[in-house]
Design a protein around this motif. Structure first.
Motif, PDB file in Angstrom:
ATOM      1  N   ALA A   6      24.876  30.041  44.635  1.00 57.15           N
ATOM      2  CA  ALA A   6      25.127  29.142  45.763  1.00 57.15           C
ATOM      3  C   ALA A   6      25.595  29.925  46.988  1.00 57.15           C
ATOM      4  O   ALA A   6      26.378  30.869  46.873  1.00 57.15           O
ATOM      5  N   LYS A   7      25.064  29.577  48.163  1.00 57.44           N
ATOM      6  CA  LYS A   7      25.494  30.244  49.397  1.00 57.44           C
ATOM      7  C   LYS A   7      26.750  29.525  49.917  1.00 57.44           C
ATOM      8  O   LYS A   7      26.987  28.371  49.647  1.00 57.44           O
ATOM      9  N   GLY A   8      27.530  30.211  50.670  1.00 58.50           N
ATOM     10  CA  GLY A   8      28.724  29.584  51.242  1.00 58.50           C
ATOM     11  C   GLY A   8      29.814  30.609  51.391  1.00 58.50           C
ATOM     12  O   GLY A   8      29.608  31.788  51.141  1.00 58.50           O
ATOM     13  N   THR A   9      30.994  30.146  51.791  1.00 56.26           N
ATOM     14  CA  THR A   9      32.092  31.087  51.971  1.00 56.26           C
ATOM     15  C   THR A   9      32.545  31.581  50.607  1.00 56.26           C
ATOM     16  O   THR A   9      32.944  30.787  49.752  1.00 56.26           O
ATOM     17  N   PRO A  10      32.434  32.895  50.362  1.00 58.41           N
ATOM     18  CA  PRO A  10      32.818  33.352  49.035  1.00 58.41           C
ATOM     19  C   PRO A  10      34.314  33.257  48.791  1.00 58.41           C
ATOM     20  O   PRO A  10      35.110  33.461  49.695  1.00 58.41           O
ATOM     21  N   VAL A  11      34.683  32.869  47.570  1.00 63.28           N
ATOM     22  CA  VAL A  11      36.097  32.854  47.206  1.00 63.28           C
ATOM     23  C   VAL A  11      36.365  34.270  46.699  1.00 63.28           C
ATOM     24  O   VAL A  11      35.666  34.771  45.845  1.00 63.28           O
ATOM     25  N   ARG A  12      37.357  34.962  47.283  1.00 66.16           N
ATOM     26  CA  ARG A  12      37.593  36.370  46.938  1.00 66.16           C
ATOM     27  C   ARG A  12      38.442  36.511  45.683  1.00 66.16           C
ATOM     28  O   ARG A  12      39.594  36.116  45.643  1.00 66.16           O
ATOM     29  N   PHE A  13      37.827  37.023  44.634  1.00 67.60           N
ATOM     30  CA  PHE A  13      38.576  37.299  43.416  1.00 67.60           C
ATOM     31  C   PHE A  13      38.296  38.729  42.987  1.00 67.60           C
ATOM     32  O   PHE A  13      37.184  39.202  43.105  1.00 67.60           O
ATOM     33  N   THR A  14      39.296  39.411  42.533  1.00 63.41           N
ATOM     34  CA  THR A  14      39.024  40.663  41.829  1.00 63.41           C
ATOM     35  C   THR A  14      39.630  40.459  40.457  1.00 63.41           C
ATOM     36  O   THR A  14      40.508  39.602  40.270  1.00 63.41           O
ATOM     37  N   LEU A  15      39.161  41.239  39.505  1.00 63.44           N
ATOM     38  CA  LEU A  15      39.590  41.017  38.124  1.00 63.44           C
ATOM     39  C   LEU A  15      41.117  41.016  37.991  1.00 63.44           C
ATOM     40  O   LEU A  15      41.686  40.157  37.341  1.00 63.44           O
ATOM     41  N   ASN A  16      41.787  41.978  38.658  1.00 62.16           N
ATOM     42  CA  ASN A  16      43.230  42.098  38.455  1.00 62.16           C
ATOM     43  C   ASN A  16      44.063  40.980  39.050  1.00 62.16           C
ATOM     44  O   ASN A  16      45.135  40.673  38.548  1.00 62.16           O
ATOM     45  N   GLN A 155      31.869  35.213  41.681  1.00 61.15           N
ATOM     46  CA  GLN A 155      32.229  34.653  40.369  1.00 61.15           C
ATOM     47  C   GLN A 155      31.332  35.257  39.274  1.00 61.15           C
ATOM     48  O   GLN A 155      31.769  35.495  38.155  1.00 61.15           O
ATOM     49  N   ARG A 156      30.087  35.488  39.665  1.00 56.86           N
ATOM     50  CA  ARG A 156      29.148  36.076  38.715  1.00 56.86           C
ATOM     51  C   ARG A 156      29.612  37.492  38.330  1.00 56.86           C
ATOM     52  O   ARG A 156      29.621  37.868  37.164  1.00 56.86           O
ATOM     53  N   LEU A 157      30.042  38.234  39.347  1.00 58.17           N
ATOM     54  CA  LEU A 157      30.536  39.595  39.093  1.00 58.17           C
ATOM     55  C   LEU A 157      31.791  39.573  38.225  1.00 58.17           C
ATOM     56  O   LEU A 157      31.963  40.388  37.325  1.00 58.17           O
ATOM     57  N   LEU A 158      32.627  38.585  38.497  1.00 62.97           N
ATOM     58  CA  LEU A 158      33.860  38.433  37.737  1.00 62.97           C
ATOM     59  C   LEU A 158      33.562  38.126  36.259  1.00 62.97           C
ATOM     60  O   LEU A 158      34.149  38.729  35.354  1.00 62.97           O
ATOM     61  N   ALA A 159      32.629  37.204  36.040  1.00 68.63           N
ATOM     62  CA  ALA A 159      32.247  36.839  34.671  1.00 68.63           C
ATOM     63  C   ALA A 159      31.718  38.077  33.936  1.00 68.63           C
ATOM     64  O   ALA A 159      32.053  38.323  32.769  1.00 68.63           O
ATOM     65  N   GLN A 160      30.922  38.842  34.666  1.00 73.93           N
ATOM     66  CA  GLN A 160      30.346  40.044  34.076  1.00 73.93           C
ATOM     67  C   GLN A 160      31.450  41.054  33.719  1.00 73.93           C
ATOM     68  O   GLN A 160      31.466  41.619  32.623  1.00 73.93           O
ATOM     69  N   GLU A 161      32.401  41.225  34.649  1.00 75.85           N
ATOM     70  CA  GLU A 161      33.511  42.163  34.399  1.00 75.85           C
ATOM     71  C   GLU A 161      34.313  41.737  33.174  1.00 75.85           C
ATOM     72  O   GLU A 161      34.730  42.568  32.374  1.00 75.85           O
ATOM     73  N   ILE A 162      34.528  40.419  33.047  1.00 73.19           N
ATOM     74  CA  ILE A 162      35.305  39.922  31.903  1.00 73.19           C
ATOM     75  C   ILE A 162      34.567  40.235  30.598  1.00 73.19           C
ATOM     76  O   ILE A 162      35.137  40.806  29.668  1.00 73.19           O
ATOM     77  N   MET A 163      33.273  39.895  30.545  1.00 79.57           N
ATOM     78  CA  MET A 163      32.535  40.098  29.297  1.00 79.57           C
ATOM     79  C   MET A 163      32.335  41.583  29.004  1.00 79.57           C
ATOM     80  O   MET A 163      32.239  41.982  27.845  1.00 79.57           O
ATOM     81  N   GLU A 164      32.298  42.407  30.061  1.00 76.58           N
ATOM     82  CA  GLU A 164      32.083  43.843  29.838  1.00 76.58           C
ATOM     83  C   GLU A 164      33.349  44.561  29.356  1.00 76.58           C
ATOM     84  O   GLU A 164      33.284  45.753  29.048  1.00 76.58           O
ATOM     85  N   THR A 165      34.457  43.836  29.255  1.00 79.61           N
ATOM     86  CA  THR A 165      35.631  44.474  28.639  1.00 79.61           C
ATOM     87  C   THR A 165      35.420  44.591  27.120  1.00 79.61           C
ATOM     88  O   THR A 165      36.167  45.291  26.448  1.00 79.61           O
ATOM     89  N   VAL A 166      34.426  43.888  26.584  1.00 75.79           N
ATOM     90  CA  VAL A 166      34.155  43.994  25.138  1.00 75.79           C
ATOM     91  C   VAL A 166      32.725  44.479  24.848  1.00 75.79           C
ATOM     92  O   VAL A 166      32.182  44.217  23.792  1.00 75.79           O
ATOM     93  N   GLY A 167      32.122  45.183  25.799  1.00 74.44           N
ATOM     94  CA  GLY A 167      30.783  45.721  25.533  1.00 74.44           C
ATOM     95  C   GLY A 167      29.874  45.640  26.738  1.00 74.44           C
ATOM     96  O   GLY A 167      30.343  45.627  27.869  1.00 74.44           O
ATOM     97  N   ILE A 168      28.581  45.548  26.476  1.00 78.76           N
ATOM     98  CA  ILE A 168      27.623  45.454  27.586  1.00 78.76           C
ATOM     99  C   ILE A 168      27.254  43.983  27.813  1.00 78.76           C
ATOM    100  O   ILE A 168      27.448  43.142  26.925  1.00 78.76           O
ATOM    101  N   SER A 169      26.720  43.699  29.009  1.00 82.29           N
ATOM    102  CA  SER A 169      26.274  42.324  29.249  1.00 82.29           C
ATOM    103  C   SER A 169      24.981  42.343  30.058  1.00 82.29           C
ATOM    104  O   SER A 169      24.731  43.296  30.793  1.00 82.29           O
TER     105      SER A 169
END
Ligand SMILES: NC(=O)c1ccc[n+]([C@@H]2O[C@H](COP(=O)([O-])OP(=O)(O)OC[C@H]3O[C@@H](n4cnc5c(N)ncnc54)[C@H](OP(=O)(O)O)[C@@H]3O)[C@@H](O)[C@H]2O)c1
Length: 285
Positions: A6-16, A155-169
């Motif tokens: 979705a396009k729009g104002t991105p909500v800024r999240f970093t994993l930490n 959010q997509r990057l965040l989801a990927q970072e979370i799942m990649e703490t236990v392997g590849i995605s």
């Protein structure tokens, strides 16, 4: 995939600095939580809820994360990871009041579709559906992921970072590919276990002790997988390289081929894919 974001104002999240709340603190949540903490995520940014108060208490003691009720978890987290069994997903979701559309929901439940989650949660919410596998429990997992149209790029990057703490995605373009991921990597460890089991039995019948067979076969499996994973050659090329004409390997491969080995694997994966489709339909109301 890009056009699904979705396009729009991105909500800024970093994993930490993202508050991640786990609903269900069982095997998979434990692996993810420990994976996140190992990567340096502060325990104060990880929440967990579970019906099992004893499990929750020992997780809190060991990891220093915060524990609470499902609703408080949802209220406080930026990202909610649904790590409960598929059978109870509907009732747990219907009980939750998830009215903030900026929150990302990640489901790791097998066979629960994005459409079902949208129906049980908030229609306009950002949802990522994941299919992890059991090696995630030791940080060597492989996860297939699908995002609905409300998921923003960060959010997509965040989801990927979370799942990649236990392997590849990997991301799949279409949700139906998750059924194939389920057949390939979700159920995949069991196929390799079956192969190892059969080799152990055969090795013992041919005269090796159980211990000897086990150490040779486990090392061979890990070595072959690492060779295939790290090298430039495809699995087919690696196989050809160790199959000398008239040699021992060729004799074994001939036996596999005479029993239509590749077709058998194709049939097995198709059966698993079809069962994944059926399971999603069975829980679709
Ligand atoms: N384990 C795997 O390798 C794997 C692989 C791929 C996908 N998955 C998916 O991951 C999800 C979790 O699997 P798992 O192996 O981690 O299961 P698990 O160990 O059984 O964890 C689920 C946890 O949720 C708790 N729970 C039950 N009802 C709840 C409620 N109403 N609210 C909050 N928590 C509740 C359970 O407590 P009780 O035990 O007391 O019921 C349990 O502690 C499943 O949907 C599964 O399909 C797992």
């Amino acid at each position: 995939m890009q056009d699904r974001i979705a396009k729009g104002t991105p909500v800024r999240f970093t994993l930490n600095n993202t508050i991640i709340g786990f609903i269900g603190a069982g095997n998979m949540a434990n692996s993810l939580i420990r994976g996140l903490l190992t990567k340096g995520k502060p325990p104060s940014t990880v929440l967990a809820s579970d019906v099992d108060a004893i499990k929750l208490e020992s997780l809190k003691k060991e990891t220093k994360i915060e524990t609470m009720s499902n609703q408080e978890n949802v209220d406080r987290a930026d990202v909610i990871v649904l790590a409960i069994k598929p059978q109870i997903m509907k009732s747990v979701c219907l009980d939750l009041d998830l009215s903030d559309p900026s929150k990302l929901v990640i489901s790791i439940a097998a066979g629960i579709t994005v459409t079902q989650l949208e129906k049980w949660l908030d229609e306009g919410g950002a949802i990522v559906r994941c299919m992890p596998n059991t090696p995630a429990l030791i940080g060597k997992g492989a996860t297939g992921m699908f995002a609905n149209k409300h998921v923003r790029e960060n959010q997509r990057l965040l989801a990927q970072e979370i799942m990649e703490t236990v392997g590849i995605s990997v991301w799949v373009e279409s949700e139906s590919d998750i059924d194939v991921v389920t057949a390939v990597s979700g159920s995949g460890p069991a196929y390799f276990f079956l192969f190892i089991e059969a080799m152990e039995e055969a090795a013992q019948e041919l005269g090796l002790s159980a211990d000897l067979a086990r150490s040779l076969i486990y090392s061979t499996a890990v070595g072959a997988a690492e060779l295939a994973n790290n090298g430039e050659d495809s699995a087919a090329e690696l196989r050809k390289k160790v199959t000398s004409p008239g040699g021992t390997t060729q004799q074994a491969i001939r036996v596999f081929e005479s029993h239509d080995f590749k077709n058998l694997i194709h049939k097995a994966l198709t059966a698993a894919r079809n069962r994944s489709i059926e399971l999603a339909k069975e829980s679709s109301n």
